[in-house]
Design a protein around this motif. Structure first.
Motif: not given
Length: 107
Positions: A20, A23-24
């Protein structure tokens, strides 16, 4: 909670968190996958040392219990469950079949 399950869940949680975060930051595609895998492996090596050692000790303890509980007739296999008894029965049947073939008429 069993130690192996706990370690596995911690490892998967770390993988998800790193994924995550990557991805951020903007990583996508193959780079996202590579960075996520590499960083989570390195972090789990450092951060999950205690749970990993507990899991290893639990596995070693279980192997020792199986080895001590094997008893005679276990054929050197640990466990002695139905599966290994089935293997022993199969091996004995094959040995008997081989012996019959060797003792049969030669000519």
């Amino acid at each position: 909670m069993p130690v192996v399950l706990r370690y596995t869940l911690l490892r998967l949680s770390l993988l998800a968190a790193v994924g995550l975060l990557a991805y951020a930051v903007g990583l996508r595609g193959v780079w996202w996958l590579l960075v996520t895998a590499l960083v989570s492996i390195l972090l789990s090596f450092v951060l999950l040392r205690g749970p990993r050692e507990q899991m290893t000790q639990a596995i070693l303890d279980r192997q020792q219990q199986r080895a001590q509980g094997g008893g005679p007739g276990s054929g050197g296999r640990s466990g002695g469950g139905r599966f290994s008894r089935g293997l022993d029965d199969d091996a004995a049947a094959e040995d008997a079949d081989d012996d019959r073939r060797r003792e049969g008429p030669r000519g």
